[in-house]
Scaffold this active site. Sequence first.
Site, PDB file in Angstrom:
ATOM      1  N   GLU A  95       1.054  -1.605   0.421  1.00  0.00           N
ATOM      2  CA  GLU A  95       0.041   0.109  -0.001  1.00  0.00           C
ATOM      3  C   GLU A  95       0.907   1.004  -0.109  1.00  0.00           C
ATOM      4  OE1 GLU A  95      -2.326  -3.402   0.936  1.00  0.00           O
ATOM      5  OE2 GLU A  95      -0.288  -2.863   2.053  1.00  0.00           O
ATOM      6  N   HIS A 111      -9.557  -6.855  10.923  1.00  0.00           N
ATOM      7  CA  HIS A 111      -9.926  -6.271   9.415  1.00  0.00           C
ATOM      8  C   HIS A 111     -11.108  -5.595   9.240  1.00  0.00           C
ATOM      9  CE1 HIS A 111      -7.329  -9.252   8.627  1.00  0.00           C
ATOM     10  NE2 HIS A 111      -7.194  -8.785   7.017  1.00  0.00           N
TER      11      HIS A 111
END
Length: 325
Positions: free
Chosen positions: A60, A129
């Site tokens: 990322e 998550h």
Amino acid sequence: MSRTTYREALRQGLREALARDPRVFLMGEDVGRYGGTYAVSKGLLEEFGEQRIRDTPLSELAFVAAGIGAALGGLRPIVEVMTVNFSLLALDPLMNTAATLRHMSGGQFSVPLVVRMATGAGRQLAAQHSHSLEGWYAHIPGLKILAPATLEDARGMLWPALQDPDPVLLFEHGALYNLEGELDEREVVDIHSARVRRAGKDLTLIAYGGTLGKALSAAEQLAGEGISAEVLDLRLLRPLDDATILASVRRTRRALVVDEGWRSGSLSAEIIARIVEQAFYDLDAPPARVCSLEVPIPYAKHLEEAALPQVPGIVAAARELLGRA
């Protein structure tokens, strides 16, 4: 009007943007051959080719930074980050470059970047998550934060976001991807204002993203008890649309904020502070809020549900606000 899903509405918005502007391209993990982790970009690689739909390495930090560079170079990148949790790996380019470059260059440079990411809990993905961190990003000057909660916003927010000269982050609640409904393809979506989704006169339920549907369900249940709840969809988390929020609260004289973020330092705290600062004497009761419990989100379904804002808790908080508990 057409029957579709939130996921398909997002894909339609992507397809329209790619078709309208050759500078637009999509990049991220698994957005191409795999069709996206949530199947949002399925079929776009075959339609637009590898130059416009770009699979990236699993970093990322690297591909968000590359998107910033592409935006500075004149392109209009849409960067997909798989979940908000993984965006933390890209905080440096987002905060220290994308959000600050216009200021630090004296207005000479802008970063017309759009970052899409899934947020929220409710899908048994456990603590790593299931974060709702859009409130964190809404703290940062230089970023615009959007939270599409309807099919129309899922389809229609992307194109105006791409026209913004500064970085825009779109937070798509993971529990909404399978949401089905009628999509009004004629609706023109703006990214500057909150929207009243249900009119009412007894109190205002302020929600966004994954909490909007719960707020609407709570309002329907409250209506059966003779309580008229207005439901306000924030849609825009930075900058907040104070005018629409205050207008609704002044009509109903009571405010209940529903926020999937944790209570401490939350977006709900900021909203309540603004209401008290600007509309204190219009209130008939102290503003209240329903937030996630101050715990890492559990994996077990019953514990996850207990940790998140739910319709019964919203209804109970509304009754208490009206002195009917």
